[in-house]
Design a protein around this motif. Structure first.
Motif, PDB file in Angstrom:
ATOM      1  N   ASN A 192       3.613  10.545   2.200  1.00  0.00           N
ATOM      2  CA  ASN A 192       4.802   9.330   1.152  1.00  0.00           C
ATOM      3  C   ASN A 192       4.490   9.580  -0.525  1.00  0.00           C
ATOM      4  O   ASN A 192       5.915   9.335  -1.017  1.00  0.00           O
ATOM      5  CB  ASN A 192       4.982   7.757   0.855  1.00  0.00           C
ATOM      6  CG  ASN A 192       6.103   7.886   2.254  1.00  0.00           C
ATOM      7  OD1 ASN A 192       6.115   8.774   3.060  1.00  0.00           O
ATOM      8  ND2 ASN A 192       6.775   6.307   3.001  1.00  0.00           N
TER       9      ASN A 192
ATOM     10  N   SER B 212       0.972   8.049   6.752  1.00  0.00           N
ATOM     11  CA  SER B 212       2.432   7.628   6.270  1.00  0.00           C
ATOM     12  C   SER B 212       2.256   7.581   4.530  1.00  0.00           C
ATOM     13  O   SER B 212       3.401   7.998   4.311  1.00  0.00           O
ATOM     14  CB  SER B 212       3.664   6.923   6.616  1.00  0.00           C
ATOM     15  OG  SER B 212       1.866   5.423   6.987  1.00  0.00           O
TER      16      SER B 212
ATOM     17  N   SER C 178       6.344   2.453   2.863  1.00  0.00           N
ATOM     18  CA  SER C 178       7.196   2.285   1.941  1.00  0.00           C
ATOM     19  C   SER C 178       7.649   2.394   0.568  1.00  0.00           C
ATOM     20  O   SER C 178       8.622   2.157  -0.393  1.00  0.00           O
ATOM     21  CB  SER C 178       8.584   2.050   2.728  1.00  0.00           C
ATOM     22  OG  SER C 178       8.683   1.174   2.676  1.00  0.00           O
ATOM     23  N   HIS C 179       6.329   1.230   0.336  1.00  0.00           N
ATOM     24  CA  HIS C 179       6.840   0.464  -1.877  1.00  0.00           C
ATOM     25  C   HIS C 179       6.225   1.418  -2.508  1.00  0.00           C
ATOM     26  O   HIS C 179       5.508   1.311  -3.513  1.00  0.00           O
ATOM     27  CB  HIS C 179       5.347   0.130  -1.305  1.00  0.00           C
ATOM     28  CG  HIS C 179       6.271  -1.641  -1.099  1.00  0.00           C
ATOM     29  ND1 HIS C 179       5.302  -2.890  -0.244  1.00  0.00           N
ATOM     30  CD2 HIS C 179       7.100  -2.232  -0.627  1.00  0.00           C
ATOM     31  CE1 HIS C 179       6.098  -3.472  -0.148  1.00  0.00           C
ATOM     32  NE2 HIS C 179       7.164  -3.617  -0.062  1.00  0.00           N
TER      33      HIS C 179
END
Length: 223
Positions: A106, A102, A77-78
């Motif tokens: 992303n 993931s 998520s960064h």
């Protein structure tokens, strides 16, 4: 309104919110917010978190200066950190290998949204690493929290098909340990150390590679 922003941090410069941060939170102007359900990790530590701009600069410098292959573990998520590392790879003539579903998803989202603009040739698949010198390779992997089936954990336990850690590698953990994950992370670090690789993490590094909490006098504290 009841607001649940999830896991977030407030960016700032010397304790003052950045212009971008002020703009983002204008969405709540005029709203009757009755309850904010915020993240509480490390709330017991006084002071401010490290501004992301400092973290980004240091990550870019590590990609540029590191000798040997670099393996980076971080949250998928960064987004902005991922973008900085990818851009640093392209600028310094290095190839980026993405390990973790993931992360791959992303990065595709980032490219489609225009948040990441790099040459397609910068990103290669793991099997193609044999075509490049180790110091031209940066591996970005999920699993900085020691998740059992994550890419970085599988690499550390020698269960990854294409990535085997050697004593020429450097493993950078750009995340602090979430309470409850201490044993899993330590197990992973032990595995990496036994393979002879150098480990850089937020408690051992001389530079900020994660949003470590600062006191008001600027002294670094453990998260």
């Amino acid at each position: 309104w009841i607001t649940t922003p999830g896991d977030f941090k407030l960016d700032h410069v010397d304790g003052k919110p950045t212009d971008e941060e002020e703009e983002n939170y204008k969405v709540f102007d005029g709203k009757n917010v009755l309850l904010l359900l915020g993240e509480s990790t490390n709330i017991e530590n006084p002071g401010f978190s490290t501004p992301e701009s400092i973290v980004h600069d240091n990550l870019v410098e590590i990609v540029k200066e590191i000798k040997g292959r670099l393996i980076v573990g971080m949250f998928a998520s960064h987004f902005f950190r991922i973008a900085k590392i990818a851009e640093a790879c392209e600028k310094n003539g290095k190839k980026l290998v993405i390990e973790g579903r993931s992360l791959k998803n992303n990065i595709d989202i980032m490219i489609q949204a225009g948040m990441l603009k790099i040459n397609k040739a910068t990103v290669i698949n793991a099997p193609d690493m044999v075509n490049y010198a180790p110091d031209k390779i940066v591996i970005l992997a999920t699993g900085g929290q020691g998740d059992e089936f994550s890419a970085l954990m599988r690499i550390s336990t020698k269960q990854h098909k294409y990535v085997q850690i050697t004593d020429k590698d450097t493993v950078l953990l750009s995340s602090s340990i979430i309470p409850g994950n201490e044993k899993a992370v330590q197990k992973m670090k032990d595995n990496i150390a036994r393979a002879g690789a150098k480990i850089i993490h937020y408690r051992s590094s001389d530079v900020f590679i994660h949003a470590t909490v600062l006191t008001k006098t600027g002294q670094r504290m453990s998260k």
